[in-house]
Design an enzyme around this catalytic site. Structure first.
Site, PDB file in Angstrom:
ATOM      1  CB  CYS A  42      20.378   7.448 -18.601  1.00 36.00           C
ATOM      2  SG  CYS A  42      21.826   6.631 -17.853  1.00 36.00           S
ATOM      3  CG  ASP A  44      19.867   2.090 -16.574  1.00 33.19           C
ATOM      4  OD1 ASP A  44      19.142   1.102 -16.843  1.00 33.19           O
ATOM      5  OD2 ASP A  44      20.422   2.229 -15.472  1.00 33.19           O
ATOM      6  NE  ARG A  46      18.318  -0.228 -14.416  1.00 31.01           N
ATOM      7  CZ  ARG A  46      18.802   0.157 -13.234  1.00 31.01           C
ATOM      8  NH1 ARG A  46      18.426  -0.490 -12.144  1.00 31.01           N
ATOM      9  NH2 ARG A  46      19.648   1.176 -13.153  1.00 31.01           N
ATOM     10  CG  HIS A  98      17.363   6.332 -15.093  1.00 31.61           C
ATOM     11  ND1 HIS A  98      17.772   5.282 -14.321  1.00 31.61           N
ATOM     12  CD2 HIS A  98      18.445   6.736 -15.795  1.00 31.61           C
ATOM     13  CE1 HIS A  98      19.059   5.047 -14.561  1.00 31.61           C
ATOM     14  NE2 HIS A  98      19.488   5.913 -15.454  1.00 31.61           N
ATOM     15  CB  CYS A 101      20.917   7.364 -12.582  1.00 35.89           C
ATOM     16  SG  CYS A 101      22.043   7.650 -13.962  1.00 35.89           S
TER      17      CYS A 101
END
Ligand code: CO
Length: 209
Positions: A42, A44, A46, A98, A101
């Site tokens: 992803c 993302d 993080r 993750h 999400c």
């Protein structure tokens, strides 16, 4: 500006550290790459794929998008997959979802999110077809966790039907497909499915509906 400047300073420090013990660290990698893994993650911020796995430059071929999705009509991922499997000959293709999400959260709700709703439509379909499994979850947190698993399994299933993968499998057993969910709160990877090496195995990944 200070945040941007920090990146450049960090880069200079990192390059110096990497060559402190191995003066040829970068030079050795200049001519070619020989990664063992393609990881589809992803976008993302993080979920730092290389950092969280200790992968060094040259070890991990990476594709990222919102919701770590594999679309059979996405020329970007089709090209990445073809190059990784047929040219780089990666041994493993890993889909990494993750916790928490935002894509999965957004796809669960009725609200409009603008353009990105097009990109979330397959996840909405997954939620519809897997409603019994999701509705069996005791609360919203468990439901999101379950959905993160289902989404990864869905993407591994799609990979297993890709001509690029089927062609590779017909000529040997590479690559193995794997599905992970990374826990942002602990930094640990949960292994959802491992070593899928046939379409038959992949078909059985998701609950029947
Ligand atoms: Co995400």
């Amino acid at each position: 500006m200070k945040y941007y400047q920090k990146l450049i300073e960090n880069n200079a420090q990192w390059a110096a550290e990497m060559t402190a013990n191995d003066p040829d660290f970068f030079a050795k990698r200049e001519a070619k790459q020989t990664p063992h893994y393609l990881v589809i993650g992803c976008s993302d911020s993080r979920v730092p794929l290389e950092m969280m796995t200790g992968a060094l430059p040259g070890e991990m071929f990476v594709h990222r998008n919102i919701g770590n999705q594999v679309w059979e009509t996405d020329m970007n991922i089709l090209s990445v997959l073809q190059f990784a499997v047929h040219v780089l000959d990666v041994e493993h293709v890993i889909v990494c979802g993750h916790s928490n999400c935002g894509a999965l959260k957004a796809a669960q709700g009725p609200q409009s999110n603008g353009l990105v709703d097009h990109w979330l439509s397959d996840i909405r379909d997954l939620i519809r077809t897997q409603r019994p499994a999701l509705d069996a979850c005791p609360d919203a947190e468990a439901r999101l966790h379950r959905l993160s698993h289902l989404n990864v399994l869905q993407q591994v299933g799609i990979l297993s039907r890709m001509p690029t993968i089927l062609d590779a499998w017909s000529r040997g057993r590479r690559p193995m497909l794997h599905g992970w969910v990374y826990d942002i709160g602990t930094g640990l990877i949960e292994r959802v499915v491992e070593q899928v090496d046939s379409a038959e195995r992949a078909v059985a990944l998701l609950p029947a509906h």
